[in-house]
Write an enzyme that holds these catalytic residues in place. Structure first.
Site, short mmCIF file in Angstrom:
data_model
loop_
_atom_site.label_atom_id
_atom_site.label_comp_id
_atom_site.label_asym_id
_atom_site.label_seq_id
_atom_site.Cartn_x
_atom_site.Cartn_y
_atom_site.Cartn_z
N HIS A 57 20.91 58.86 34.64
CA HIS A 57 21.50 58.08 33.55
C HIS A 57 20.42 57.19 32.94
CE1 HIS A 57 24.66 56.20 31.24
NE2 HIS A 57 24.13 55.02 31.55
N GLU B 96 12.71 59.49 32.91
CA GLU B 96 13.79 60.29 33.52
C GLU B 96 13.22 61.56 34.15
OE1 GLU B 96 17.43 61.00 31.29
OE2 GLU B 96 16.90 59.39 29.93
C1 GAR Z 1 19.54 62.07 29.17
O1 GAR Z 1 19.00 60.92 28.59
C2 GAR Z 1 20.46 61.71 30.33
O2 GAR Z 1 20.01 60.63 31.08
C3 GAR Z 1 21.73 61.36 29.59
O3 GAR Z 1 21.84 62.35 28.59
C4 GAR Z 1 20.51 62.76 28.22
C5 GAR Z 1 20.45 64.27 28.35
O4 GAR Z 1 19.21 64.75 27.89
N1 GAR Z 1 22.88 61.35 30.48
C6 GAR Z 1 23.84 60.46 30.39
O5 GAR Z 1 23.90 59.61 29.54
C7 GAR Z 1 24.89 60.58 31.49
N2 GAR Z 1 25.83 59.51 31.40
P1 GAR Z 1 18.69 66.16 28.35
O6 GAR Z 1 19.84 67.15 28.04
O7 GAR Z 1 17.50 66.42 27.50
O8 GAR Z 1 18.38 66.10 29.82
#
Ligand code: GAR
Length: 205
Positions: free
Chosen positions: A117, A182
């Site tokens: 997250h 991340e």
């Molecule tokens: C990421 O920033 C992840 O942390 C967030 O969605 C994005 C997905 O990016 N997740 C949340 O907010 C969960 N509550 P990605 O598809 O490129 O990994």
């Protein structure tokens, strides 16, 4: 919540996505660089057009589309549980999976579901965490890898990485710097919980 270490010698990872899939790619790359002792065996999306499905296929990982439309949360989750079990998945990684998983799903993989997250939880759970952080005016935010329980963006924290908020940050610029962290954090988090010596350092465990 108790943590149950994956019992197989080499863990089998299933990744759930809903969109872009950059964290999923980071996990597949980390696996191939030997950063943890596990195989990514399947990527499941609830959105057919998710760009991450193509990226997974290009990397030779099996993909499945399981629509949530017209199904209850439990029905949808049960279909995913069945597919994950067929493939003997021992660790589930949510990577931009933008749905709350049901108690049924949490019980099926108890202590073996991770999420990433884009905030320092428990601050700013839910959608648009980076925008929430900017609007609140925090000076430090970041990302969190945690074990999933039955609440949204909640559960025992495995690791966090901090990111400074700059005065001139926009949602886009801040999100970009958090996303870099991340990608590093998720691979480290997976490695950490697969380590047989991993313990949750919590008073109530
Ligand atoms: C990421 O920033 C992840 O942390 C967030 O969605 C994005 C997905 O990016 N997740 C949340 O907010 C969960 N509550 P990605 O598809 O490129 O990994």
């Amino acid at each position: 919540m108790s943590y149950v270490a994956p019992s197989m010698a080499r863990a089998r990872i299933g990744i759930l996505i809903s969109g872009r899939g950059s964290n999923m790619v980071a996990l597949i790359d980390a696996e191939r660089q030997g950063k943890f002792d596990a195989d990514v065996v399947v990527v499941i999306s609830n959105i057919e057009s998710a760009a991450g499905l193509t990226l997974a296929r290009e990397r030779g990982v099996e993909t499945l589309f399981i629509s949530h439309k017209g199904r209850s949360r439990e029905e949808h989750d049960q279909l995913m549980i069945d597919e994950l079990r067929k493939r003997e998945v021992s660790l589930v990684c949510l990577a931009g999976y933008m749905r709350l998983v049901s108690p049924l799903f949490v019980r099926a993989f108890k202590g073996r579901i991770l999420n990433i997250h884009p905030s320092l939880l428990p601050a700013f759970p839910g959608l648009d965490a980076q925008k929430q952080a900017l609007e609140h005016g925090v000076k430090i935010t970041g990302c969190t890898v945690h074990i999933v329980d039955e609440e949204l963006d909640h559960g025992p924290i495995v690791l966090q990485r901090a990111v400074d908020v700059r005065d001139d940050d926009t949602v886009e610029s801040l999100s970009e710097r958090i996303l870099e962290q991340e990608h590093r954090a998720y691979a480290e988090g997976v490695a950490r919980i697969l380590d047989p010596g991993f313990r949750l350092n919590r008073a109530d465990e």
